[in-house]
Each structure stands twice: as C-alpha cells, then as structure tokens.
Design an enzyme around this catalytic site. Sequence first.
Site, PDB file in Angstrom:
ATOM      1  N   HIS A 211      24.983  45.444  44.427  1.00 22.67           N
ATOM      2  CA  HIS A 211      26.291  45.658  43.701  1.00 22.67           C
ATOM      3  C   HIS A 211      26.665  44.424  42.481  1.00 22.67           C
ATOM      4  O   HIS A 211      27.488  44.658  41.936  1.00 22.67           O
ATOM      5  CB  HIS A 211      27.586  45.535  44.504  1.00 22.67           C
ATOM      6  CG  HIS A 211      27.867  44.159  45.154  1.00 22.67           C
ATOM      7  ND1 HIS A 211      27.190  43.385  46.273  1.00 22.67           N
ATOM      8  CD2 HIS A 211      28.772  43.229  44.556  1.00 22.67           C
ATOM      9  CE1 HIS A 211      27.792  42.292  46.173  1.00 22.67           C
ATOM     10  NE2 HIS A 211      28.753  42.276  45.363  1.00 22.67           N
TER      11      HIS A 211
HETATM   12  C1  UD1 Z   1      33.672  41.736  43.795  1.00 18.92           C
HETATM   13  C2  UD1 Z   1      33.673  40.235  43.558  1.00 18.92           C
HETATM   14  C3  UD1 Z   1      32.348  40.018  44.051  1.00 18.92           C
HETATM   15  C4  UD1 Z   1      32.063  40.239  45.435  1.00 18.92           C
HETATM   16  C5  UD1 Z   1      32.324  41.929  45.628  1.00 18.92           C
HETATM   17  C6  UD1 Z   1      32.312  41.991  46.934  1.00 18.92           C
HETATM   18  C7  UD1 Z   1      34.587  39.627  41.439  1.00 18.92           C
HETATM   19  C8  UD1 Z   1      34.321  39.162  39.903  1.00 18.92           C
HETATM   20  N1  UD1 Z   1      33.471  40.146  42.053  1.00 18.92           N
HETATM   21  O1  UD1 Z   1      32.700  42.638  43.219  1.00 18.92           O
HETATM   22  O2  UD1 Z   1      32.083  38.398  43.885  1.00 18.92           O
HETATM   23  O3  UD1 Z   1      30.872  39.870  45.995  1.00 18.92           O
HETATM   24  O4  UD1 Z   1      33.704  42.152  45.035  1.00 18.92           O
HETATM   25  O5  UD1 Z   1      32.223  43.477  47.238  1.00 18.92           O
HETATM   26  O6  UD1 Z   1      35.704  39.407  41.940  1.00 18.92           O
HETATM   27  N2  UD1 Z   1      35.491  50.173  42.992  1.00 18.92           N
HETATM   28  C9  UD1 Z   1      36.162  51.185  43.551  1.00 18.92           C
HETATM   29  N3  UD1 Z   1      36.637  51.139  44.836  1.00 18.92           N
HETATM   30  C10 UD1 Z   1      37.175  49.927  45.349  1.00 18.92           C
HETATM   31  C11 UD1 Z   1      36.526  48.777  44.801  1.00 18.92           C
HETATM   32  C12 UD1 Z   1      36.228  48.895  43.636  1.00 18.92           C
HETATM   33  O7  UD1 Z   1      35.785  52.373  42.971  1.00 18.92           O
HETATM   34  O8  UD1 Z   1      37.673  49.938  46.444  1.00 18.92           O
HETATM   35  C13 UD1 Z   1      34.837  50.060  42.043  1.00 18.92           C
HETATM   36  C14 UD1 Z   1      35.659  50.206  40.554  1.00 18.92           C
HETATM   37  O9  UD1 Z   1      35.027  50.820  39.598  1.00 18.92           O
HETATM   38  C15 UD1 Z   1      35.282  48.830  40.067  1.00 18.92           C
HETATM   39  C16 UD1 Z   1      33.929  48.443  40.683  1.00 18.92           C
HETATM   40  O10 UD1 Z   1      33.854  49.121  41.831  1.00 18.92           O
HETATM   41  O11 UD1 Z   1      35.680  48.769  38.584  1.00 18.92           O
HETATM   42  C17 UD1 Z   1      34.108  46.877  40.483  1.00 18.92           C
HETATM   43  O12 UD1 Z   1      34.808  46.490  41.807  1.00 18.92           O
HETATM   44  P1  UD1 Z   1      35.319  44.763  41.516  1.00 18.92           P
HETATM   45  O13 UD1 Z   1      36.339  44.444  42.400  1.00 18.92           O
HETATM   46  O14 UD1 Z   1      35.562  44.747  39.812  1.00 18.92           O
HETATM   47  O15 UD1 Z   1      33.980  43.952  41.728  1.00 18.92           O
HETATM   48  P2  UD1 Z   1      32.931  44.249  42.890  1.00 18.92           P
HETATM   49  O16 UD1 Z   1      31.760  44.651  42.037  1.00 18.92           O
HETATM   50  O17 UD1 Z   1      33.438  44.865  43.783  1.00 18.92           O
END
Ligand code: UD1
Length: 360
Positions: A211
């Site tokens: 991820h």
């Molecule tokens: C975040 C953390 C990372 C951690 C990870 C654990 C940051 C910069 N990164 O990364 O350090 O290892 O969480 O999982 O804070 N999305 C959904 N549903 C959700 C959550 C996310 O669809 O419930 C999708 C969205 O398109 C979003 C993307 O995932 O834009 C990324 O989510 P985000 O919270 O920005 O970062 P992670 O990759 O989850």
Amino acid sequence: MKIVTIVGARPQFVKAAAVSRILRKTHEEVLVHTGQHYDRNMSEIFFDELNIPKPDINLRVGSGTHAKQTAEMLIGIENILLKEKPDYILVYGDTNSTLAGALAASKINVPVIHVEAGLRSYNMKMPEEQNRVLTDRISSLLLCPTSTAVDNLKKEGIVSGVYNIGDVMCDAVLYYSKMLDERPKEYYFSRLTGLDKAVPLLKDWYIATVHRAENTDMVEKVGEILRAFDLLDAPVIFPVHPRTKDFVNTLRMNNFYDNIFFVEPVSYLDMLYLVKGAKKAITDSGGLQKEAYILNTPCVTIRDQTEWIETLTGNHNILAKPKADDIVDKVMYTVIDEKKSNLYYGNGKAAEKLCEILYS
Ligand code: UD1
C-alpha cells in the site's frame, strides 16, 4: 491526568487497542478518530473486534491531498484541545493524523507524547518519514519502541524526554495472538471475501500486502509485484488496500493471475492468523514486518529501507526491489538463519511502561 489520544489509520487502532486498555485504568482519556480511514473494514471492524473504546469524537476528515487532509485535521483537533484542556495529547506512529495532532497541540502549548518516536528510514521523500521527523521535533515525551530509535534521536540531538518503552504493537501481537487457536482454520478462511473467486482451504500460502505510495504510485510497479506473486511456489493471499485497488483492477483486466487470491482488507485477528500460518509474508507495511517477525514467519519487504532494522538479522526479514525477478528470488531462495532474538521489541509491557512514565 487527562489525555487526548489521536487515531486515524488502521495501525493506530491496533496501537490504541494495546494502550487504551491500560491507560484508562489510571487516567482519563478522550479518544479522537480523525476519520483518515473510514471504510468499515479499514476502521470499524478493528474497534469491534479488539474491543477498543468507541471514539468520543470522529472528525470524519476522510481522504484528500496531504494538505487538505492534514489541514482539516489541524482545525478539528485544535477545537477539541481548546475545549478539553488536556494535560497531554498522545499520538501514534507516522501518519498524517500523527503530525496533525502533534502540530495542533504544540502550537497551543499542549505537550505531545509520541508513541513510536525515533524511527527513521532516512528517506525524506516518504510522507511517513516527514511525519515522524516533524512530530519528534515538537514532542515532549518521546516513547521509543527500540534502542535503535533512541540512538536515532540522539544523533539528531534529541535526548530529553526520551524513553525506550518497547513496542506497543508487540504488546498487541502477544496479547491477541493467544486467541488465534480458539477457532479452527475453516473459520478464518471462510471470512476471506475474494474479489473475483472464493478462497479454498489452503495448505500452504503466502500472505501479501502492498500500500505504500512508493510502490503504488505507478501501475507498472504494481504490475511487477503482481507478476512476482504469480510466479511463486504457493498461492498468495493478497488483501487489497483501497489505495492499490484501482491499479490492481486495471491489471486484472488484461492479465489472469492464477496464483493470487485477491481479497478485501482483513481484520486484525484474521491477519495475525494468516501471517502466522504463511510460508512467508510479503509486504511494504511496517506493522506487518514486525508481526511476522514476532510470529516467527519469515518476511520479504518490498522497500529500499526499513525502520525496523532489527528484523533483518539472520534474513528473517529481507528487502526486495519492486521488480518481479528480485521479489521471486528473495521469497524463494533466501537462506534464513533459524536463530532469532525475540527481545528487540520488548516483552508486551510497553503500555504499562508508558503509564509508569506518565506517573513519574
Ligand atoms: C496511511 C498512512 C501510512 C499507513 C497507512 C496504514 C499517511 C501519509 N499514510 O496510508 O503511513 O501505513 O495509512 O494503512 O498518513 N481509502 C479508502 N478507504 C479508507 C481509507 C483510504 O478508500 O478507509 C483510499 C482513498 O482513496 C485514499 C487512499 O486510500 O485516498 C489512501 O489513504 P490515506 O489515508 O491517504 O493513506 P494510506 O495509504 O492508507
């Protein structure tokens, strides 16, 4: 003492599961969920399964650019701190929720406790590294998971308020892994939701997660990683993080990945089960590297560096490039030194040490 705790992303729920249970025996805690993760199987399922107290406040910030997400959290958290007037704010790890909590608090002179302080990859291009370094700079209590983390802070001139308490994620693994044998293998496999096909009861498997932005920002990189999984000598169970899903779906339109079971993200206990029983874990997650190490499952980490360098001893964890050949080579042909120390991450009492420090 009154503490406002900030959580927002999946691994932070696991850390809160280990700490809140102990912290609440002696302190008042207001639990704030920023809403960074919001899908049921990225958030709610953890609170239900691990018996984490329901968040007192959910800011429902959701996804967005780094600036938008962090800015909305900053405003929400500042409001809460002004109203609650806590003695401390407690933040975990290295996500945008961590930095937002620390920054909002520090600006209005609420002291910051950073749990998982001092970790470094020395790659400032990673959003997580930026979050760690900045959070450590403005924290009053820096609670490190390892002696390496304490040394890292020392190199940056940070020595005051620094303690090695052990790893709260290790607390969680030791506490919850005892429950795994209460249920049969059929139970865990029946809970896997396949994206295209059901997962049969497997004898051997690899467990994989991918991820990190550095691996998932280009479809070609995800393609290389899937090609590697497809070439391995046992099926790969691959819970797909929402960030990775679009590229995975695009690739699956043109390729038939016979050896991969794509599934929805799984709960914490299900993940512990799948890691414990796997031939190896293949991942770019920090948490999973350690969970594999503690559960005695060898790991291949698709990254150029790791913050959890202790796991690398004896090849129990080994780094691989996001290239099919390198991943296959590292997964199938690495010789592992069976001798292993279980002491790097503490003895499951990190949360207790945290509370002792708050008392002293
Ligand atoms: C975040 C953390 C990372 C951690 C990870 C654990 C940051 C910069 N990164 O990364 O350090 O290892 O969480 O999982 O804070 N999305 C959904 N549903 C959700 C959550 C996310 O669809 O419930 C999708 C969205 O398109 C979003 C993307 O995932 O834009 C990324 O989510 P985000 O919270 O920005 O970062 P992670 O990759 O989850």
